[in-house]
Design an enzyme around this catalytic site. Structure first.
Site, PDB file in Angstrom:
ATOM      1  N   ASP A   1       0.858  -1.178   0.000  1.00  0.00           N
ATOM      2  CA  ASP A   1       0.000   0.000   0.000  1.00  0.00           C
ATOM      3  C   ASP A   1       0.899   1.234   0.000  1.00  0.00           C
ATOM      4  O   ASP A   1       2.044   1.189   0.429  1.00  0.00           O
ATOM      5  CB  ASP A   1      -0.908  -0.016   1.224  1.00  0.00           C
ATOM      6  CG  ASP A   1      -2.049   0.987   1.115  1.00  0.00           C
ATOM      7  OD1 ASP A   1      -2.174   1.633   0.065  1.00  0.00           O
ATOM      8  OD2 ASP A   1      -2.811   1.119   2.090  1.00  0.00           O
TER       9      ASP A   1
ATOM     10  N   ASP B   1      -7.905  -7.408   0.649  1.00  0.00           N
ATOM     11  CA  ASP B   1      -7.034  -7.495   1.826  1.00  0.00           C
ATOM     12  C   ASP B   1      -7.810  -6.940   3.000  1.00  0.00           C
ATOM     13  O   ASP B   1      -8.693  -6.101   2.837  1.00  0.00           O
ATOM     14  CB  ASP B   1      -5.752  -6.684   1.636  1.00  0.00           C
ATOM     15  CG  ASP B   1      -5.975  -5.207   1.942  1.00  0.00           C
ATOM     16  OD1 ASP B   1      -5.616  -4.756   3.051  1.00  0.00           O
ATOM     17  OD2 ASP B   1      -6.557  -4.501   1.088  1.00  0.00           O
TER      18      ASP B   1
ATOM     19  N   CYS C   1     -12.495 -27.848   8.711  1.00  0.00           N
ATOM     20  CA  CYS C   1     -11.368 -26.944   8.489  1.00  0.00           C
ATOM     21  C   CYS C   1     -10.044 -27.684   8.681  1.00  0.00           C
ATOM     22  O   CYS C   1      -9.860 -28.388   9.678  1.00  0.00           O
ATOM     23  CB  CYS C   1     -11.452 -25.759   9.451  1.00  0.00           C
ATOM     24  SG  CYS C   1     -10.106 -24.568   9.239  1.00  0.00           S
TER      25      CYS C   1
ATOM     26  N   CYS D   1      -7.085 -26.388   9.296  1.00  0.00           N
ATOM     27  CA  CYS D   1      -6.067 -25.638  10.030  1.00  0.00           C
ATOM     28  C   CYS D   1      -5.683 -26.355  11.320  1.00  0.00           C
ATOM     29  O   CYS D   1      -6.413 -27.214  11.822  1.00  0.00           O
ATOM     30  CB  CYS D   1      -6.556 -24.213  10.323  1.00  0.00           C
ATOM     31  SG  CYS D   1      -7.620 -24.054  11.771  1.00  0.00           S
TER      32      CYS D   1
ATOM     33  N   CYS E   1      -8.157 -26.388  14.270  1.00  0.00           N
ATOM     34  CA  CYS E   1      -9.325 -27.266  14.161  1.00  0.00           C
ATOM     35  C   CYS E   1      -8.958 -28.740  14.152  1.00  0.00           C
ATOM     36  O   CYS E   1      -9.716 -29.573  14.658  1.00  0.00           O
ATOM     37  CB  CYS E   1     -10.111 -26.919  12.901  1.00  0.00           C
ATOM     38  SG  CYS E   1     -10.904 -25.294  12.958  1.00  0.00           S
TER      39      CYS E   1
ATOM     40  N   HIS F   1      -6.637 -20.036  11.993  1.00  0.00           N
ATOM     41  CA  HIS F   1      -7.960 -20.498  11.560  1.00  0.00           C
ATOM     42  C   HIS F   1      -8.636 -19.470  10.668  1.00  0.00           C
ATOM     43  O   HIS F   1      -9.166 -19.810   9.600  1.00  0.00           O
ATOM     44  CB  HIS F   1      -8.862 -20.798  12.756  1.00  0.00           C
ATOM     45  CG  HIS F   1     -10.286 -20.994  12.342  1.00  0.00           C
ATOM     46  ND1 HIS F   1     -10.736 -22.164  11.770  1.00  0.00           N
ATOM     47  CD2 HIS F   1     -11.349 -20.133  12.343  1.00  0.00           C
ATOM     48  CE1 HIS F   1     -12.021 -22.028  11.451  1.00  0.00           C
ATOM     49  NE2 HIS F   1     -12.410 -20.811  11.788  1.00  0.00           N
TER      50      HIS F   1
END
Length: 370
Positions: free
Chosen positions: A93, A266, A304, A306, A309, A335
């Protein structure tokens, strides 16, 4: 061509696009979500953990990296890719958002925006040219132009002035650019005024940037207004260039904006909320600190992949937050970033299948949104 947007499929019932943004550091599948690494790190996570969520492109911030460690230090460390340890594309940015978020410590003129550093009080004179110079030192794949962001609602004269200045600054950024291996994305401004947005989009499109962003939203307006302006802006942007909606947002905002033709997003929301104990799921947000999770043996989400999880229960995650253990925010951030990547992957698959409207309706039912 170093940078190229490849349009693979359009959804028949919405404005959604399935594509690939080709960059020197690899392709980015769109629609896609970029985790925010403002100061050279996605807060609390290693770069390998970020990659493990499915992210293909990440974001850094010109203003904050210019303050510390400084662009010359980043250059000496091999640029952002080497400093991060990230092999994929990076977008930086320009510092324009800090015109809005740090308005109490800056002064805007036609020449530049002058900041008083929030770290040590030093004066920073950020011109469009200096913003590009810093981003070239950082070595990102995509450099955003410096734009003038105003909080909404705002007076019409202020919105028009900021939009016209953003066009002039965009041209100055383009003229200052020197790296052939760095793309420049222009930013469409114009507040909630459709004619101003259309004017800005058309003027910027004529300048030949490698990509285009819709900026100045998610700064105080209602979600419906954000969707209205996004939907009115994207048709005015080139179809052969990526479209990026800056700083957005909630899962529903991403899907609503995908349907309006946005390719890239984003937002700090998945990591910021994760650090504060809120998990995004297909059945709505989970506030893990709530007492009802004390003895819960199920994961945040059974499907999930991740680490939070697959290895831990809600009860254990709650314990980490109540005990003040740093692992709690780390796991919840993992997560949430994984959830956002899964959401975008599902959107891509739905666009390919021509079923995006059904996909969005299913997600909204799960979130309890009509």
């Amino acid at each position: 061509m170093t940078f190229r947007y490849e349009l693979l499929r359009t959804d028949p019932s919405t404005g959604a696009r399935r594509g690939t943004f080709h960059t020197p550091h690899g392709p980015v599948q769109t629609p896609g979500f970029m985790p925010v690494g403002t100061q050279g790190t996605v807060k609390g996570l290693t770069i390998d953990q970020v990659a493990g969520t499915g992210a293909e492109m990440i974001l850094g911030n010109t203003y904050h990296l210019a303050l510390r460690p400084g662009p010359e230090t980043v250059r000496a460390l091999g640029g952002l890719h080497a400093m991060f340890g990230w092999e994929g594309p990076i977008l930086t940015d320009s510092g324009g958002f800090q015109i809005f978020s740090l308005k109490d410590i800056n002064k805007i003129t036609e020449h530049s925006v002058v900041f008083r550093s929030h770290i040590d009080g030093a004066i920073i004179d950020l011109t469009p040219e200096r913003s590009i110079e810093i981003q070239e030192a950082l070595g990102s794949d995509v450099a955003m132009v410096l734009d003038h962001v105003v909080a909404l609602p705002a007076e019409p004269d202020e919105v028009q002035m900021a939009m016209e200045r953003s066009i002039r600054w965009a041209e100055r950024c383009l003229n200052a650019a020197g790296r052939s291996d760095q793309a420049r994305f222009a930013i469409v401004q114009g507040g909630l005024d459709v004619p101003l947005r259309v004017q800005c989009a058309r003027e910027l499109s004529s300048m030949g940037f490698e990509g285009y962003a819709v900026g100045g939203l998610s700064v105080g307006e209602a979600p419906a207004e954000m969707y209205r302006i996004t939907g009115a802006t994207t048709p005015e942007l080139p179809t052969d260039k990526p479209r990026y909606l800056m700083g957005v947002g909630r899962p529903v905002d991403l899907l609503e904006s995908v349907m309006r033709g946005i390719d890239l997003f984003d937002c700090v929301m998945p990591t910021r909320n994760g650090r504060n104990g809120l998990a995004f799921t297909d059945l709505g947000p989970i506030k893990i600190r709530n007492a009802k999770h004390r003895h819960a043996t199920e994961p945040l989400e059974p499907e999930c992949p991740c680490l939070a999880c697959t290895r831990h229960t809600r009860g254990y995650l709650r314990h980490l937050f109540i005990a003040g253990e740093m692992l709690g925010p780390i796991l919840m951030s993992l997560h949430n970033l994984t959830y956002y990547q899964r959401l975008m992957q599902g959107a891509r698959e739905a666009i390919e299948a021509g079923t995006l409207a059904e996909y969005v309706a299913e997600k909204k039912r799960g979130w309890g949104i009509s």
